[in-house]
Write a protein that holds these residues in place. Sequence first.
Motif, PDB file in Angstrom:
ATOM      1  N   TYR A 192      36.134  66.734  28.749  1.00 28.09           N
ATOM      2  CA  TYR A 192      36.800  65.791  27.859  1.00 28.09           C
ATOM      3  C   TYR A 192      36.652  64.402  28.449  1.00 28.09           C
ATOM      4  CZ  TYR A 192      40.288  64.067  24.531  1.00 28.09           C
ATOM      5  OH  TYR A 192      40.921  63.407  23.508  1.00 28.09           O
ATOM      6  N   PHE A 193      36.043  63.513  27.678  1.00 29.33           N
ATOM      7  CA  PHE A 193      35.780  62.161  28.147  1.00 29.33           C
ATOM      8  C   PHE A 193      36.861  61.201  27.655  1.00 29.33           C
ATOM      9  CE2 PHE A 193      31.838  63.890  29.336  1.00 29.33           C
ATOM     10  CZ  PHE A 193      31.116  62.965  30.073  1.00 29.33           C
ATOM     11  N   ILE A 194      37.332  60.372  28.555  1.00 26.08           N
ATOM     12  CA  ILE A 194      38.281  59.312  28.235  1.00 26.08           C
ATOM     13  C   ILE A 194      37.613  57.997  28.599  1.00 26.08           C
ATOM     14  CG2 ILE A 194      40.534  58.309  28.768  1.00 26.08           C
ATOM     15  CD1 ILE A 194      41.413  61.204  29.595  1.00 26.08           C
ATOM     16  N   ARG A 195      37.279  57.207  27.581  1.00 30.06           N
ATOM     17  CA  ARG A 195      36.577  55.945  27.820  1.00 30.06           C
ATOM     18  C   ARG A 195      37.578  54.788  27.732  1.00 30.06           C
ATOM     19  NH1 ARG A 195      31.370  54.945  27.925  1.00 30.06           N
ATOM     20  NH2 ARG A 195      30.790  56.749  26.625  1.00 30.06           N
ATOM     21  N   ILE A 196      37.734  54.115  28.861  1.00 33.21           N
ATOM     22  CA  ILE A 196      38.681  53.007  28.961  1.00 33.21           C
ATOM     23  C   ILE A 196      37.950  51.688  28.750  1.00 33.21           C
ATOM     24  CG2 ILE A 196      40.413  51.895  30.419  1.00 33.21           C
ATOM     25  CD1 ILE A 196      41.110  54.777  29.645  1.00 33.21           C
ATOM     26  N   GLY A 197      38.499  50.820  27.904  1.00 30.55           N
ATOM     27  CA  GLY A 197      37.892  49.521  27.635  1.00 30.55           C
ATOM     28  C   GLY A 197      38.105  48.546  28.773  1.00 30.55           C
ATOM     29  N   GLY A 198      37.183  47.577  28.870  1.00 32.37           N
ATOM     30  CA  GLY A 198      37.277  46.522  29.865  1.00 32.37           C
ATOM     31  C   GLY A 198      36.209  46.643  30.935  1.00 32.37           C
ATOM     32  N   CYS A 199      35.321  45.650  30.990  1.00 31.96           N
ATOM     33  CA  CYS A 199      34.303  45.604  32.040  1.00 31.96           C
ATOM     34  C   CYS A 199      33.730  44.198  32.091  1.00 31.96           C
ATOM     35  CB  CYS A 199      33.182  46.606  31.772  1.00 31.96           C
ATOM     36  SG  CYS A 199      31.929  46.657  33.093  1.00 31.96           S
ATOM     37  N   ASP A 200      33.662  43.638  33.303  1.00 37.09           N
ATOM     38  CA  ASP A 200      33.046  42.315  33.449  1.00 37.09           C
ATOM     39  C   ASP A 200      31.814  42.361  34.350  1.00 37.09           C
ATOM     40  OD1 ASP A 200      34.140  42.646  35.960  1.00 37.09           O
ATOM     41  OD2 ASP A 200      35.310  40.794  35.945  1.00 37.09           O
ATOM     42  N   VAL A 201      31.285  43.589  34.570  1.00 38.69           N
ATOM     43  CA  VAL A 201      30.079  43.715  35.395  1.00 38.69           C
ATOM     44  C   VAL A 201      28.867  43.191  34.623  1.00 38.69           C
ATOM     45  CG1 VAL A 201      28.604  45.303  36.688  1.00 38.69           C
ATOM     46  CG2 VAL A 201      31.089  45.638  36.675  1.00 38.69           C
ATOM     47  N   GLY A 202      28.790  43.524  33.343  1.00 41.79           N
ATOM     48  CA  GLY A 202      27.831  42.867  32.451  1.00 41.79           C
ATOM     49  C   GLY A 202      26.374  43.263  32.594  1.00 41.79           C
ATOM     50  N   CYS A 203      26.087  44.557  32.724  1.00 41.00           N
ATOM     51  CA  CYS A 203      24.689  45.008  32.793  1.00 41.00           C
ATOM     52  C   CYS A 203      23.988  44.730  31.456  1.00 41.00           C
ATOM     53  CB  CYS A 203      24.631  46.495  33.088  1.00 41.00           C
ATOM     54  SG  CYS A 203      25.480  46.964  34.615  1.00 41.00           S
ATOM     55  N   HIS A 204      22.839  44.085  31.512  1.00 38.38           N
ATOM     56  CA  HIS A 204      22.170  43.695  30.260  1.00 38.38           C
ATOM     57  C   HIS A 204      21.714  44.903  29.463  1.00 38.38           C
ATOM     58  CE1 HIS A 204      17.984  44.508  31.591  1.00 38.38           C
ATOM     59  NE2 HIS A 204      18.451  44.235  32.787  1.00 38.38           N
ATOM     60  N   TRP A 205      21.502  46.055  30.129  1.00 41.08           N
ATOM     61  CA  TRP A 205      21.023  47.236  29.436  1.00 41.08           C
ATOM     62  C   TRP A 205      22.142  48.220  29.098  1.00 41.08           C
ATOM     63  CZ3 TRP A 205      22.862  50.424  32.998  1.00 41.08           C
ATOM     64  CH2 TRP A 205      22.720  50.111  34.355  1.00 41.08           C
ATOM     65  N   CYS A 206      23.379  47.819  29.299  1.00 39.93           N
ATOM     66  CA  CYS A 206      24.520  48.700  29.033  1.00 39.93           C
ATOM     67  C   CYS A 206      24.459  49.236  27.600  1.00 39.93           C
ATOM     68  CB  CYS A 206      25.828  47.934  29.240  1.00 39.93           C
ATOM     69  SG  CYS A 206      27.302  48.902  28.837  1.00 39.93           S
ATOM     70  N   ASP A 207      24.673  50.547  27.431  1.00 42.44           N
ATOM     71  CA  ASP A 207      24.615  51.128  26.088  1.00 42.44           C
ATOM     72  C   ASP A 207      25.987  51.257  25.439  1.00 42.44           C
ATOM     73  OD1 ASP A 207      25.545  53.166  27.669  1.00 42.44           O
ATOM     74  OD2 ASP A 207      23.937  54.579  27.222  1.00 42.44           O
ATOM     75  N   VAL A 208      27.009  50.726  26.098  1.00 45.00           N
ATOM     76  CA  VAL A 208      28.351  50.685  25.486  1.00 45.00           C
ATOM     77  C   VAL A 208      28.959  49.288  25.673  1.00 45.00           C
ATOM     78  CG1 VAL A 208      29.058  53.115  25.385  1.00 45.00           C
ATOM     79  CG2 VAL A 208      29.212  51.885  27.546  1.00 45.00           C
ATOM     80  N   LYS A 209      28.202  48.277  25.273  1.00 43.87           N
ATOM     81  CA  LYS A 209      28.695  46.899  25.395  1.00 43.87           C
ATOM     82  C   LYS A 209      29.999  46.686  24.630  1.00 43.87           C
ATOM     83  CE  LYS A 209      24.397  44.321  26.343  1.00 43.87           C
ATOM     84  NZ  LYS A 209      23.336  45.336  26.369  1.00 43.87           N
ATOM     85  N   GLU A 210      30.226  47.504  23.609  1.00 41.03           N
ATOM     86  CA  GLU A 210      31.467  47.374  22.854  1.00 41.03           C
ATOM     87  C   GLU A 210      32.692  47.730  23.692  1.00 41.03           C
ATOM     88  OE1 GLU A 210      29.558  51.380  21.621  1.00 41.03           O
ATOM     89  OE2 GLU A 210      28.917  49.380  22.282  1.00 41.03           O
ATOM     90  N   SER A 211      32.466  48.282  24.865  1.00 41.79           N
ATOM     91  CA  SER A 211      33.588  48.601  25.764  1.00 41.79           C
ATOM     92  C   SER A 211      34.032  47.397  26.591  1.00 41.79           C
ATOM     93  CB  SER A 211      33.188  49.739  26.719  1.00 41.79           C
ATOM     94  OG  SER A 211      32.239  49.286  27.677  1.00 41.79           O
ATOM     95  N   TRP A 212      33.238  46.351  26.645  1.00 37.16           N
ATOM     96  CA  TRP A 212      33.483  45.276  27.599  1.00 37.16           C
ATOM     97  C   TRP A 212      34.801  44.545  27.377  1.00 37.16           C
ATOM     98  CZ3 TRP A 212      28.107  42.394  28.232  1.00 37.16           C
ATOM     99  CH2 TRP A 212      27.190  43.291  28.789  1.00 37.16           C
TER     100      TRP A 212
END
Length: 210
Positions: A37-57
């Motif tokens: 069971y995956f729990i995806r928490i929003g918020g990230c300032d690492v900012g990888c250009h290839w991130c596939d879940v940018k909507e989480s940032w």
Amino acid sequence: MISEETKELVDRGVMLPLMEEFYTIQGEGYHKGTAAYFIRIGGCDVGCHWCDVKESWDANVHPPTHIGQIVENAVKYSKTIVITGGEPLTWDMTQLTGNLKKQGCDIHIETSGAYDLTGTWDWICLSPKKIKLPKPEIYSKANELKVIIFNKHDFKFAEEQAENVGKDCILYLQPEWSNREKMIPLIVDYVMKNPQWKVSLQTHKYLNIP
């Protein structure tokens, strides 16, 4: 705008900006093929250009959700829980993992390690990023090191990061999805010449599941 009271609860880890939660098959690393069971928490300032879940940032677009509700939802499906993001260590994970532990859960985290390690974990997947390196203390606690390979220079970065982890940490090289056709042959060749490393693939994408 959230209230000051809600903000204070988020700061304490009693509520967390929940982006999504879902039951699926772990597709990457050591536990690939395992139902979790995956729990995806929003918020990230690492900012990888290839991130596939940018909507989480942006944490502000994900509703603060009480950890009691998150735990209640999770244990209906599985006792194997994966906390991911975004960057989950942006927030204090002590309360969430403590409550999951009370339910007898096996708790994994996927993290860049860029923030202080909080919470109680059964498995730590450390996936370091060049633009915001891990905090030194997480290296010795990592169970697996997963380095994303986007270009040839990332092999050098992988070796630099591997020097910091414990001797029992499992080492993975994973092709960045959009560049996989170019990088997979290089990764295969590298692992055959350096067998301390293993290949990790995003098998969930090949299986067309979340």
